[in-house]
Scaffold this motif. Structure first.
Motif, mmCIF file in Angstrom:
data_model
loop_
_atom_site.group_PDB
_atom_site.id
_atom_site.type_symbol
_atom_site.label_atom_id
_atom_site.label_comp_id
_atom_site.label_asym_id
_atom_site.label_seq_id
_atom_site.Cartn_x
_atom_site.Cartn_y
_atom_site.Cartn_z
ATOM 1 N N ALA A 1 73.795 43.620 54.642
ATOM 2 C CA ALA A 1 72.808 43.500 53.572
ATOM 3 C C ALA A 1 73.460 42.886 52.341
ATOM 4 O O ALA A 1 74.689 42.830 52.238
ATOM 5 N N ASP A 2 72.623 42.443 51.422
ATOM 6 C CA ASP A 2 73.112 42.107 50.093
ATOM 7 C C ASP A 2 72.260 42.854 49.071
ATOM 8 O O ASP A 2 71.310 43.568 49.427
ATOM 9 N N VAL A 3 72.611 42.726 47.810
ATOM 10 C CA VAL A 3 71.961 43.481 46.742
ATOM 11 C C VAL A 3 71.456 42.506 45.682
ATOM 12 O O VAL A 3 72.140 41.545 45.342
ATOM 13 N N PHE A 4 70.244 42.754 45.187
ATOM 14 C CA PHE A 4 69.698 41.886 44.139
ATOM 15 C C PHE A 4 68.896 42.726 43.152
ATOM 16 O O PHE A 4 68.569 43.886 43.406
ATOM 17 N N SER A 5 68.586 42.130 42.006
ATOM 18 C CA SER A 5 67.786 42.808 40.991
ATOM 19 C C SER A 5 66.905 41.801 40.271
ATOM 20 O O SER A 5 67.354 40.709 39.928
ATOM 21 N N ASP A 6 65.644 42.179 40.060
ATOM 22 C CA ASP A 6 64.726 41.376 39.255
ATOM 23 C C ASP A 6 64.636 41.907 37.830
ATOM 24 O O ASP A 6 63.889 41.373 37.012
ATOM 25 N N ARG B 1 68.625 44.539 49.525
ATOM 26 C CA ARG B 1 68.368 45.791 48.801
ATOM 27 C C ARG B 1 68.129 45.516 47.323
ATOM 28 O O ARG B 1 68.968 44.921 46.635
ATOM 29 N N ARG B 2 67.006 45.969 46.838
ATOM 30 C CA ARG B 2 66.651 45.779 45.427
ATOM 31 C C ARG B 2 67.223 46.918 44.578
ATOM 32 O O ARG B 2 67.043 48.099 44.903
ATOM 33 N N VAL B 3 67.893 46.561 43.505
ATOM 34 C CA VAL B 3 68.328 47.544 42.513
ATOM 35 C C VAL B 3 67.319 47.502 41.378
ATOM 36 O O VAL B 3 67.072 46.458 40.787
ATOM 37 N N ARG B 4 66.689 48.627 41.099
ATOM 38 C CA ARG B 4 65.627 48.680 40.090
ATOM 39 C C ARG B 4 65.760 49.931 39.242
ATOM 40 O O ARG B 4 66.480 50.882 39.614
ATOM 41 N N PHE C 1 63.943 52.002 59.864
ATOM 42 C CA PHE C 1 63.617 52.622 58.581
ATOM 43 C C PHE C 1 63.765 51.576 57.477
ATOM 44 O O PHE C 1 64.816 50.945 57.339
ATOM 45 N N PHE C 2 62.707 51.415 56.705
ATOM 46 C CA PHE C 2 62.676 50.390 55.660
ATOM 47 C C PHE C 2 62.302 51.037 54.340
ATOM 48 O O PHE C 2 61.487 51.973 54.301
ATOM 49 N N ASP C 3 62.886 50.555 53.253
ATOM 50 C CA ASP C 3 62.548 51.053 51.920
ATOM 51 C C ASP C 3 61.498 50.149 51.287
ATOM 52 O O ASP C 3 61.548 48.921 51.420
ATOM 53 N N SER C 4 60.578 50.739 50.544
ATOM 54 C CA SER C 4 59.356 50.057 50.127
ATOM 55 C C SER C 4 59.516 49.107 48.952
ATOM 56 O O SER C 4 58.521 48.565 48.443
ATOM 57 N N ASP C 5 60.733 48.895 48.491
ATOM 58 C CA ASP C 5 60.950 47.928 47.411
ATOM 59 C C ASP C 5 61.927 46.819 47.816
ATOM 60 O O ASP C 5 62.309 45.987 46.997
ATOM 61 N N ASP C 6 62.326 46.800 49.086
ATOM 62 C CA ASP C 6 63.335 45.853 49.545
ATOM 63 C C ASP C 6 62.695 44.722 50.358
ATOM 64 O O ASP C 6 61.485 44.683 50.546
#
Length: 326
Positions: free
Chosen positions: A124-129, A218-221, A93-98
Motif C-alpha cells: 500500500a501507499d499513504v496519501f492525504s487530501d 490508505r488515506r490519512v485524514r 476487508f476495506f476501509d471506507s475512506d481509502d
C-alpha cells in the motif's frame, strides 16, 4: 446493474462511520473492480452524517451492495457482522475512506485459486487530501520477500525479524474457508483489533502468498485512528491484545516457534505503550505502568525494565545517547 446469479467470488466487508466526504469515491473503487462476481457488504456503524444516505443511493445503482446498520459499536463489531453475512469464497476487508486499484480483487482471486492459498498480502501507499503530514509510514515490503508459498509461522518470523510485518488486514485477501476453519473473528469494541486478528491469521496458516504490487491507497485524514492523539483507548486496545496473546501461550497446540513469535509481538506492543503513555496524565501513566509490571514483566527487555522501574536512569541514558548524535 442486474443481480449476478453466479457464485460470489469475493465478499468485500466495509465498516462505515461518518465518512461522507470520502465514501462515494471509496466505494466506487470497489464497484469498478474488474472482478464483477463480488458482493459489497456495507455496515453503517451508527453514522450521524449523510454516510447512510450515500450508501443507500449506491445500493440503488448496484444490487451487489448489501447494507447493515448497527449502533456505534466500533469497527471490529461491524467487521464481524460482515463476516457472519458474507457468502463469498474469499474475504477482503476495506476501509471506507481509502482507495483500491481496480484489478486488485481479480488478480488476488486468481493467485489464491491457482496456488490454493489460505491468504495473500500486498502493498500500500499513504496519501492525504487534507494537508496532513504522512510522515514516514510505509507499507512496502513485498519487494524484500521472495515470491513463493510460505508457512504462516515461518513468514511471520521472517517479517518480524526484518521489520517488514504489518498488522493491517486491508493488505490481506483471505479464504473464507480458512477463516471458518480457525473460527477467527475480531475482538469486539477495541481499537488496534488488527493486531490480534492478523497475528492469529498468520500463525495458523499453512499456505500464504504475496503479490508485489501496491493495490491499496490508505488515506490519512483528520480524526482517524492514525491521526488522533494517543489516548486511553489506544492503551486499552494494546493491553487487551497483549492479554489475549498471552492467553494463547497456554494453549497446548502452540509450537515453540509460535510462542517465540507471540512473546516477541507482546514485547513490541508493550514497548510502544511505554513510549507513548508519557502523553497521558500522570495518574493514568502510573496505573498503566502498574498493570504492565503485574501482568507483563516477563516480556520486558533490559531497556524496557530501566524505563519502567528506573525512569530517571532511562532519561539520563537517553540524554547521553542524543548528545552523542550531535
Amino acid at each position: 446493474m442486474k443481480s449476478l446469479n453466479q457464485i460470489i467470488k469475493v465478499s468485500v466487508i466495509v465498516p462505515v462511520y461518518n465518512v461522507e466526504l470520502y465514501l462515494r469515491k471509496s466505494i466506487l473503487s470497489i464497484i469498478n473492480q474488474t472482478l464483477k462476481e463480488i458482493e459489497i457488504i456495507l455496515i453503517d456503524d451508527g453514522s450521524t452524517d449523510s454516510s447512510l444516505s450515500i450508501m443507500e443511493e449506491l445500493a440503488k445503482e448496484d444490487s451487489r451492495i448489501k447494507i447493515f446498520s448497527q449502533p456505534n459499536h466500533g469497527q471490529s463489531v461491524a467487521r464481524n457482522i460482515g463476516l457472519v453475512n458474507a457468502r463469498g469464497k474469499y474475504i477482503y476487508f476495506f476501509d471506507s475512506d481509502d482507495i483500491l486499484e481496480e484489478k486488485t480483487l481479480e488478480e488476488c482471486y486468481h493467485k489464491c485459486e491457482s496456488l490454493q492459498l489460505d491468504f495473500l498480502f500486498f502493498d500500500a501507499d499513504v496519501f492525504s487530501d487534507d494537508n496532513i503530514s504522512i510522515g514516514t509510514t510505509t507499507y512496502n515490503r513485498t519487494n524484500q520477500i521472495i515470491d513463493k508459498v510460505y508457512n504462516g509461522s515461518d513468514l511471520l518470523k521472517q517479517q518480524m525479524d526484518n521489520d517488514l510485518y504489518s498488522a493491517s488486514v486491508c493488505l490481506t485477501f483471505i479464504s473464507k474457508k480458512y477463516l471458518d476453519s480457525i473460527n477467527l473473528y475480531f475482538y469486539p469494541r477495541i481499537i488496534h483489533e488488527d493486531e490480534l486478528f492478523a497475528l492469529l491469521l498468520y500463525i495458523k496458516a499453512k499456505r500464504i502468498g504475496l503479490i508485489n504490487k501496491i493495490y491499496f491507497h490508505r488515506r490519512v485524514r483528520p480524526n482517524s485512528t492514525m491521526t488522533t492523539t494517543f489516548g486511553k483507548k489506544n492503551v486499552i486496545g494494546y493491553l487487551t491484545v497483549c492479554r489475549e496473546l498471552k492467553h494463547c501461550l497456554s494453549q497446548h497446540d502452540i509450537s515453540t516457534k509460535d510462542k517465540y513469535i507471540i512473546k516477541q509481538r507482546i514485547s513490541i506492543l508493550i514497548s510502544s505503550i511505554l513510549h507513548k503513555i508519557q502523553m497521558l496524565p500522570e495518574l493514568d501513566q502510573k496505573n498503566y505502568k502498574h498493570i504492565i509490571r503485574r501482568d507483563f514483566s516477563s516480556f520486558l527487555n533490559t531497556r524496557m525494565v530501566i524505563r519502567l522501574y528506573f525512569p530517571y536512569i532511562y532519561d539520563i541514558l537517553k540524554a547521553i545517547k542524543q548528545s552523542c548524535k550531535k
